[in-house]
Design a protein around this motif. Structure first.
Motif, PDB file in Angstrom:
ATOM      1  N   ARG A  20       0.849  -3.461   6.551  1.00  0.00           N
ATOM      2  CA  ARG A  20      -0.465  -3.967   6.081  1.00  0.00           C
ATOM      3  C   ARG A  20      -0.483  -3.812   4.565  1.00  0.00           C
ATOM      4  NH1 ARG A  20      -0.978   0.790   3.703  1.00  0.00           N
ATOM      5  NH2 ARG A  20      -0.387   2.449   5.091  1.00  0.00           N
ATOM      6  N   PHE A  21      -1.542  -4.380   3.952  1.00  0.00           N
ATOM      7  CA  PHE A  21      -1.660  -4.247   2.499  1.00  0.00           C
ATOM      8  C   PHE A  21      -1.812  -2.778   2.112  1.00  0.00           C
ATOM      9  CE2 PHE A  21      -3.693  -8.676   2.487  1.00  0.00           C
ATOM     10  CZ  PHE A  21      -2.565  -9.278   1.958  1.00  0.00           C
ATOM     11  N   PRO A  22      -1.288  -2.389   0.937  1.00  0.00           N
ATOM     12  CA  PRO A  22      -1.531  -1.026   0.464  1.00  0.00           C
ATOM     13  C   PRO A  22      -2.919  -0.915  -0.197  1.00  0.00           C
ATOM     14  CG  PRO A  22      -0.159  -2.204  -1.098  1.00  0.00           C
ATOM     15  CD  PRO A  22      -0.393  -3.144   0.055  1.00  0.00           C
ATOM     16  N   ALA A  23      -3.351   0.309  -0.442  1.00  0.00           N
ATOM     17  CA  ALA A  23      -4.673   0.525  -1.061  1.00  0.00           C
ATOM     18  C   ALA A  23      -4.715   0.014  -2.499  1.00  0.00           C
ATOM     19  CB  ALA A  23      -5.030   2.007  -1.016  1.00  0.00           C
ATOM     20  N   TRP A  24      -3.548  -0.157  -3.124  1.00  0.00           N
ATOM     21  CA  TRP A  24      -3.523  -0.616  -4.521  1.00  0.00           C
ATOM     22  C   TRP A  24      -3.403  -2.148  -4.609  1.00  0.00           C
ATOM     23  CZ3 TRP A  24       1.128  -3.018  -5.868  1.00  0.00           C
ATOM     24  CH2 TRP A  24       2.220  -2.749  -5.053  1.00  0.00           C
ATOM     25  N   ILE A  25      -3.719  -2.832  -3.508  1.00  0.00           N
ATOM     26  CA  ILE A  25      -3.464  -4.275  -3.419  1.00  0.00           C
ATOM     27  C   ILE A  25      -4.223  -5.086  -4.477  1.00  0.00           C
ATOM     28  CG2 ILE A  25      -5.269  -4.805  -1.699  1.00  0.00           C
ATOM     29  CD1 ILE A  25      -1.699  -6.234  -1.777  1.00  0.00           C
TER      30      ILE A  25
END
Lengths: 350, 79
Positions: A287-292
């Motif tokens: 999934r996308f990372p938190a820094w996306i």
């Protein structure tokens, strides 16, 4: 006369923008920035104090959903209720632990008219920590050697094979470096208590940690790749600041991974680059990372591109991005009222 | 002695390596040397220019330049 923008109703999870943040708020911020469509954002939360619930400039309405352990039927029941009210076009789940349920429900959601843009179950499972080494061997990708163990006594043999230091990892999250057998045992029991079995014991690779956010179209094409180096790391190992990098080796590696898996959706490759230039894949987050949001700031808005592809639009691969773009995370005391807390706690909606 | 192609520098001595994300600051002389390296000047030319401009012995400067180059190489700034 201008044509009105298409309005898309998008449900997003992972609103826990805390010290170990979920990606939801960053995903929404990036989506909101795209001018090609208008978005109504429906937050899906697990707990009443996920900060994203109270960010009304980002999230239009929030509904609580059952924990992943409640299973797919319960989740589907809740999503059906939400869909009856909101007429969802798309759901973007952002938690590792919930992805299995959403992937299982993908076809049913599609029948209801709700799109997702997720990997297939076999793609999802192939990159699982427990199978990553085999996956790397199969696709000629460098992955540290590991052993999957179910009992602490297996650490003795494992340590002989892999040597100290070792990295002891939980099934879903957390990694502890162990320099001795005692430390490894302590880590085993700690991670077992938190995440259950099995425990992954991995060869320690010394180097520079690089993270790559990538987006695949599900047909083997890479739509976007942004490599980032953490500049500031919290005691939980999370990036508090990071910078976009210019190195074709990372781009090529992400493309190779996406081509090999025909990955559909966002993912994050955690890389350890050794001093002699070998890029080891330490983990693949599905999934996308938190820094996306950094991908949008650098010129490749991955969440918005995912929305477009999920809505059936053909998206051309990005070719450029800004190198040296930095994010610095910060903590902010959001003020809300007891009435809002009461509403989400009591009714499961806000 | 050659700067890597993608190294970004400012006249004030700030160096950014976009491949690693590392950034560095040099003093004024370092900044001048980096500017000269960007202009693809040779070691002999840099030595001549700096020792002509400042009160420094050419061989002493060449030794210092060697040390500076070793540091730059260590930080992956030179080819």
């Amino acid at each position: 006369m201008t044509t009105p923008k298409k309005k898309i109703v998008i449900a997003v999870t992972g609103l826990n923008a805390i010290d170990s943040p979920g990606p939801g708020v960053a995903v929404i911020r990036a989506i909101r920035e795209c001018e090609d469509f208008e978005a109504r954002i429906i937050g899906l939360s697990y707990e009443s104090l996920e900060p994203g619930l109270y960010m009304h400039d980002l999230v239009d309405k929030t509904y609580q959903i059952p924990y992943p352990s409640a299973g797919t039927d319960t989740l589907l029941g809740r999503l059906t209720h939400i869909h009856d009210i909101e007429e969802l076009d798309l759901i973007i789940p952002n938690f590792d632990a919930e992805l299995f349920n959403f992937i299982k429900l993908r076809n049913k959601l599609k029948e209801m008219g709700i799109a997702t843009f997720l990997p297939d179950l076999d793609q999802f499972e192939a990159r699982d920590k427990v199978k990553l080494y085999e996956f790397g061997k199969k696709h000629d990708l460098m992955v540290p050697a590991d052993k999957i163990i179910f009992q602490a006594k297996e650490l003795v043999e494992t340590a002989k094979e892999l040597d100290f230091p070792l990295v002891v990892k939980g099934k879903f999250y957390d990694a502890i470096i162990a320099n001795t057998l005692e430390q490894a045992e302590k880590a085993f029991y700690k991670l077992q208590a938190k995440w259950g079995l099995p425990i992954i014991v991995q060869e320690f690779i010394n180097g520079t940690e690089i993270n790559i956010a990538a987006l695949g179209d599900g047909e083997g094409n890479t739509i976007s790749v942004i490599p980032m180096r953490k500049l500031y790391i919290t005691d939980k190992g999370k990036a508090w600041a990071g910078i976009t990098l210019d190195d074709d080796r990372y781009i090529d590696l992400a493309k190779k991974f996406i081509k090999a898996t025909k990955w559909r959706g966002g993912c994050e490759l955690e890389i350890m680059q050794t001093a002699d230039g070998k890029p080891y894949i330490m983990e693949v987050n599905p999934r996308f990372p938190a820094w996306i949001y950094l991908t949008a700031a650098a010129g490749q808005n991955q969440p918005a591109s995912l929305v477009k592809m999920a809505m059936g639009e053909k998206v051309e691969p990005f070719t450029d991005y800004e190198v040296g773009k930095i994010f610095v995370r910060y903590a902010w005391d959001l003020i809300t009222d007891i009435s809002e807390f009461q509403q989400i706690s009591g009714t499961g909606e806000l | 002695m050659k700067l890597k192609k993608n190294i970004a520098t400012s006249g004030e001595g700030f160096i950014f390596n976009p491949g690693t994300g590392d950034s560095f600051s040099t003093n004024e002389i370092g900044a001048e040397i980096i500017t000269l390296l960007k202009e693809e000047k040779s070691v002999a030319e840099i030595t001549q220019l700096i020792s002509g401009k400042y009160d420094v012995d050419a061989s002493q400067f060449e030794n210092d330049l060697d040390d500076f180059a070793a540091q730059l190489k260590d930080y992956s700034i030179l080819e």
